[in-house]
Write an enzyme that holds these catalytic residues in place. Structure first.
Site, PDB file in Angstrom:
ATOM      1  N   CYS A 158      22.413   5.544 -37.746  1.00  0.00           N
ATOM      2  CA  CYS A 158      23.667   4.882 -37.348  1.00  0.00           C
ATOM      3  C   CYS A 158      24.889   5.407 -38.094  1.00  0.00           C
ATOM      4  CB  CYS A 158      23.553   3.372 -37.485  1.00  0.00           C
ATOM      5  SG  CYS A 158      23.309   2.776 -39.170  1.00  0.00           S
ATOM      6  N   ASP A 332      29.574   0.260 -31.384  1.00  0.00           N
ATOM      7  CA  ASP A 332      28.275   0.040 -32.023  1.00  0.00           C
ATOM      8  C   ASP A 332      27.306   1.158 -31.646  1.00  0.00           C
ATOM      9  OD1 ASP A 332      25.928  -0.905 -33.069  1.00  0.00           O
ATOM     10  OD2 ASP A 332      25.916  -2.794 -31.965  1.00  0.00           O
ATOM     11  N   HIS A 334      24.154   1.267 -32.254  1.00  0.00           N
ATOM     12  CA  HIS A 334      22.770   0.792 -32.231  1.00  0.00           C
ATOM     13  C   HIS A 334      22.263   0.540 -30.816  1.00  0.00           C
ATOM     14  CE1 HIS A 334      24.314  -0.121 -36.263  1.00  0.00           C
ATOM     15  NE2 HIS A 334      23.086   0.157 -36.656  1.00  0.00           N
TER      16      HIS A 334
END
EC number: 3.4.22.-
Length: 439
Positions: A158, A332, A334
């Site tokens: 990430c 994001d 993820h």
């Protein structure tokens, strides 16, 4: 009497039912996205927007011609459901949740790089310490699924993806201008995305980040990166490009920026100024961001030179690009998607490939929920830009998170730190930051 954990049940409910956030800030506070200001109208229409007057050194606002829809699986948000919010893309203005359409178009125009799967394998390290450096889930996956090498960065990449997003958007601004929106100059966008393809032939691929991380930063494949390692990789990979259009200045283990060192990178030997990306690695507290830094951190995203913030989320890393009052908007990483292929001919990229690098879904997080370890980025295009940025950094409200001085003491044999530096921003090293910024 037994204490009931209400927060636990709240998170459970939100796991199955997470309502769309609306722009419910009572003061109708403006929204900032990488130096652009969007004013919220007081009219009854939730999508009405009043554009701000041009700022000194500002850019024109534009609207995109297309939208995309993305979905984030529950397992990537379960740890943050209580404090973050999502916004699903809708085609009708009446369901924009009160967000200015121009802001949504700007948000969607940003390049969003996420976890990927089924890319060419990244070889595992033979170092006995490599296995213990991985999280339990990554360790199990490497032993049961990715036995021949890592074909996905899910669970550990990430910070790399946040760093890639930061660099990609710096290049996007440099090549296409801050006013660019989706629907135009598609081939130029494809050229930028090809640089970040999930293939060792791409100069800014995850393969290249991992390779440099292993050789120069002490990071094994499958191990979490922190902001410091990400910054060093961005600098090294950019420097490795022949006739690079961009240079990179990193602050190392401090928040001090020195003009003489910066100019030696941006304008070596008094040659023509080359656009330079400033990466400030810092830690603004122990477990949370110390409130005295809040205003200065918000201001960093309001400066025209802003390229965003990578990191800053407990137990994971995000890419923050906007702010409204004390809420920060972020992209994001993820979410696992199929690998972005490497194509010699950029016209071979499909609309689906391009759409996978953009989203209109908003996510926001209150500053008090952010992790203090982060990488703050600014793109300085010329000497006037440098002067404007230096003045803006000096004039922020609250306690500054960045400090600019004329000369680097280490280069002039002074051997002295700036007065008060030790008492100000807490910095990090790779052992520190990776304990809180995992994938």
């Amino acid at each position: 009497m037994t204490t009931v954990d209400i927060g636990r049940y709240k998170r459970l409910v939100q796991y199955f039912w997470d309502p769309e956030p609306t722009n419910n800030i009572a003061s109708k506070s403006p929204i900032w996205c990488l130096g652009e200001e969007y004013l919220v109208s007081d009219k009854s229409s939730p999508s009405a927007v009043t554009e701000s007057p041009p700022k000194e050194g500002g850019y024109l606002l534009a609207q995109s011609l297309s939208t995309t829809e993305t979905t984030t699986p529950p397992d990537s948000t379960v740890g943050s459901l209580e404090s973050s919010s999502e916004y699903d893309n809708c085609d009708t203005a009446s369901t924009d949740g009160g967000w200015p359409t121009a802001f949504l178009d700007d948000f969607e125009a940003k390049i969003w790089l996420t976890y990927r799967s089924n890319f060419p394998a990244i070889a595992k390290s033979q170092d006995p310490k490599a296995l213990s450096a991985m999280s339990l889930s990554v360790r199990l996956r490497s032993q049961l699924v990715d036995q021949g090498g890592f074909t996905s960065d899910t669970g550990w990449g990430c910070m790399i993806r946040s760093g890639q997003s930061l660099l990609a958007n710096a290049l996007l601004t440099l090549r296409m201008g801050r006013e660019w929106r989706r629907g135009s100059s598609s081939n130029e966008e494809r050229k930028i995305l090809s640089l970040f393809a999930d293939d060792p032939r791409a100069p800014y691929s995850i393969h290249k980040f991992v390779e440099h991380g292993a050789s120069a930063c002490g990071k094994h494949p499958g191990e979490w990166f922190g902001p410091s390692a990400a910054a060093r990789c961005i600098q090294a990979l950019t420097n490795s490009q022949v006739e690079s259009e961009l240079r990179v200045y990193i602050t190392g283990d401090g928040s001090d920026v020195y003009e003489d060192t910066f100019m030696s990178i941006a304008k070596p030997n008094s040659t023509k100024f080359t656009p330079t990306l400033i990466l400030v690695g810092t830690r603004l507290g122990l477990d949370k961001i110390t409130p005295v830094y809040w205003e200065a951190l918000k201001s960093s995203l309001q400066m025209p030179q802003s390229v965003g913030i990578a990191g800053g989320r407990p137990s994971s890393s995000h890419y923050f690009i906007g702010v409204q009052e004390s809420d920060f908007f972020y992209l994001d990483p993820h979410q696992t998607r199929p690998a972005l292929p490497f194509n010699d001919n950029v016209e071979d990229y499909t609309p689906e490939d391009i759409d996978s690098c953009h989203t209109r879904r908003l996510r926001r997080l209150h500053i008090k929920e952010m992790d203090p370890s982060m990488l703050i980025a600014f793109l300085i295009r010329d000497e006037n830009d440098w002067k404007d940025w230096r003045r803006a950094v000096r004039e922020v409200q609250g306690k500054g998170v960045i400090h600019v001085a004329d000369r680097d003491p280490a280069l002039h044999g002074l051997g002295a730190e700036r007065d008060g530096a030790i008492d100000e921003v807490e910095t990090f090293d790779d052992d520190d930051d990776d304990t809180v910024l995992n994938g």
